[in-house]
Enzyme design. Structure first.
Site, PDB file in Angstrom:
ATOM      1  N   HIS A   1     -10.704   6.938   1.145  1.00 22.63           N
ATOM      2  CA  HIS A   1      -9.309   6.801   0.708  1.00 22.63           C
ATOM      3  C   HIS A   1      -9.169   5.683  -0.310  1.00 22.63           C
ATOM      4  CE1 HIS A   1      -9.754   3.701   3.790  1.00 22.63           C
ATOM      5  NE2 HIS A   1      -8.786   3.057   3.151  1.00 22.63           N
TER       6      HIS A   1
ATOM      7  N   ASP B   1       0.784  -1.258   0.000  1.00 19.26           N
ATOM      8  CA  ASP B   1       0.000   0.000   0.000  1.00 19.26           C
ATOM      9  C   ASP B   1       0.805   1.292   0.000  1.00 19.26           C
ATOM     10  OD1 ASP B   1      -1.934  -1.933   0.270  1.00 19.26           O
ATOM     11  OD2 ASP B   1      -2.835  -1.149   2.089  1.00 19.26           O
TER      12      ASP B   1
ATOM     13  N   ASP C   1      -4.544  -0.877  -1.759  1.00 17.63           N
ATOM     14  CA  ASP C   1      -5.852  -0.735  -1.139  1.00 17.63           C
ATOM     15  C   ASP C   1      -6.720  -0.163  -2.263  1.00 17.63           C
ATOM     16  OD1 ASP C   1      -7.094  -1.134   1.372  1.00 17.63           O
ATOM     17  OD2 ASP C   1      -7.065   1.007   1.830  1.00 17.63           O
TER      18      ASP C   1
ATOM     19  N   CYS D   1      -2.274  -2.743   7.778  1.00 15.66           N
ATOM     20  CA  CYS D   1      -2.130  -3.648   6.632  1.00 15.66           C
ATOM     21  C   CYS D   1      -0.870  -4.495   6.661  1.00 15.66           C
ATOM     22  CB  CYS D   1      -2.289  -2.862   5.341  1.00 15.66           C
ATOM     23  SG  CYS D   1      -4.009  -2.288   5.189  1.00 15.66           S
TER      24      CYS D   1
ATOM     25  N   HIS E   1     -10.580   0.540  -3.064  1.00 16.93           N
ATOM     26  CA  HIS E   1     -11.968   0.552  -2.614  1.00 16.93           C
ATOM     27  C   HIS E   1     -12.939   1.137  -3.652  1.00 16.93           C
ATOM     28  CE1 HIS E   1     -10.625  -0.498   1.376  1.00 16.93           C
ATOM     29  NE2 HIS E   1     -10.004   0.636   1.591  1.00 16.93           N
TER      30      HIS E   1
ATOM     31  N   LYS F   1      -6.936  -5.115  -2.748  1.00 17.11           N
ATOM     32  CA  LYS F   1      -7.682  -5.524  -1.556  1.00 17.11           C
ATOM     33  C   LYS F   1      -8.691  -4.455  -1.157  1.00 17.11           C
ATOM     34  CE  LYS F   1      -4.039  -4.013   1.525  1.00 17.11           C
ATOM     35  NZ  LYS F   1      -4.927  -3.088   2.239  1.00 17.11           N
TER      36      LYS F   1
HETATM   37  C1  VGL Z   1      -5.037   0.763   5.688  1.00 18.00           C
HETATM   38  C2  VGL Z   1      -6.640   1.741   6.978  1.00 18.00           C
HETATM   39  C3  VGL Z   1      -7.578   1.583   5.983  1.00 18.00           C
HETATM   40  C4  VGL Z   1      -3.603   0.354   5.545  1.00 18.00           C
HETATM   41  C5  VGL Z   1      -5.958   0.592   4.680  1.00 18.00           C
HETATM   42  O1  VGL Z   1      -3.112   0.238   4.400  1.00 18.00           O
HETATM   43  O2  VGL Z   1      -2.967   0.123   6.574  1.00 18.00           O
HETATM   44  N1  VGL Z   1      -5.391   1.338   6.827  1.00 18.00           N
HETATM   45  N2  VGL Z   1      -7.226   1.014   4.844  1.00 18.00           N
HETATM   46 ZN    ZN Z   2      -8.562   1.001   3.205  1.00 18.08          ZN
END
Ligand code: VGL
Ligand code: ZN
Length: 203
Positions: free
Chosen positions: A81, A8, A47, A151, A49, A106
């Protein structure tokens, strides 16, 4: 056989992003140096979404940091995000993403979050990373990226449970630290679970 799994490193987790992680930018140079070492496999996660993801506070008209039950699971609510195909979900600049052989996405299912790069938070679905590593005869997984307390942490625990010898490259990671010290606590917990905590200079 060793895999580098880069978690990420996306604009929204860095300075100016929607869910900016303190000192997050500092991991980029470390990761760039790690990429020069010898790896059998290099993969990364995003990440990723949908705009109405269930982990977003706005989706529920609630506040960031509130906790709800999402499809039966406890869920912390985040700012919007890493929405698919936006600037915020692109890889950050400053590291050589052309070295990444495969990207695993993910958090794509609106009804469940996915901190781990291997499975969603209830292990309903796999991202395919575990199988990919096994197909490539990987037995050691080295994790770097964001974030130490979410993550990277959950990826490390899943990596262990799949039987990989699992390392976290601590100086290549940073924590969200919703509560002060969460990052340090995560590393202690992971160490107890059997994850090896190292620094990039040890590789
Ligand atoms: C993450 C919060 C929400 C991360 C991803 O990559 O750690 N944290 N989505
Ligand atoms: Zn996230």
């Amino acid at each position: 056989m060793r895999a580098l799994v880069i978690v990420d490193i996306q604009n929204d987790f860095l300075l100016g992003g929607a869910l900016a992680v303190k000192e997050g930018d500092q991991v980029i140079q470390v990761v760039q140096e790690l990429l020069q070492k010898k790896w059998d496999v290099i993969v990364a996660s995003k990440d990723w979404h949908p705009a109405d993801h269930g982990s977003f506070a706005t989706t529920h008209g609630k506040k960031v940091g509130d906790e709800i039950e999402l499809d039966g699971l406890e869920q912390i609510l985040w700012p919007i995000h890493c929405v698919q195909n936006t600037k915020g979900s692109e890889f950050a600049k400053g590291w050589d993403t052309s070295k990444v052989q495969k990207i695993f996405h993910k958090g794509v299912d609106k009804n469940i979050d996915s901190y781990s790069t291997f499975f969603d938070n209830e292990h309903r679905r796999s991202t395919g990373l575990g199988d990919y590593l096994l197909e490539n005869h990987i037995d050691e997984v080295f994790l770097a990226g964001l974030t130490t307390d979410f993550c990277v942490k959950y990826s490390a625990l899943d990596s262990l449970s799949l039987g990989f010898k699992t390392y976290i490259i601590a100086d290549a990671c940073r924590a969200v630290n919703l509560r002060g010290g969460d990052g340090e606590r995560a590393l202690l917990e992971l160490k107890k679970a059997g994850v090896l905590i190292i620094n990039s200079k040890d590789i």
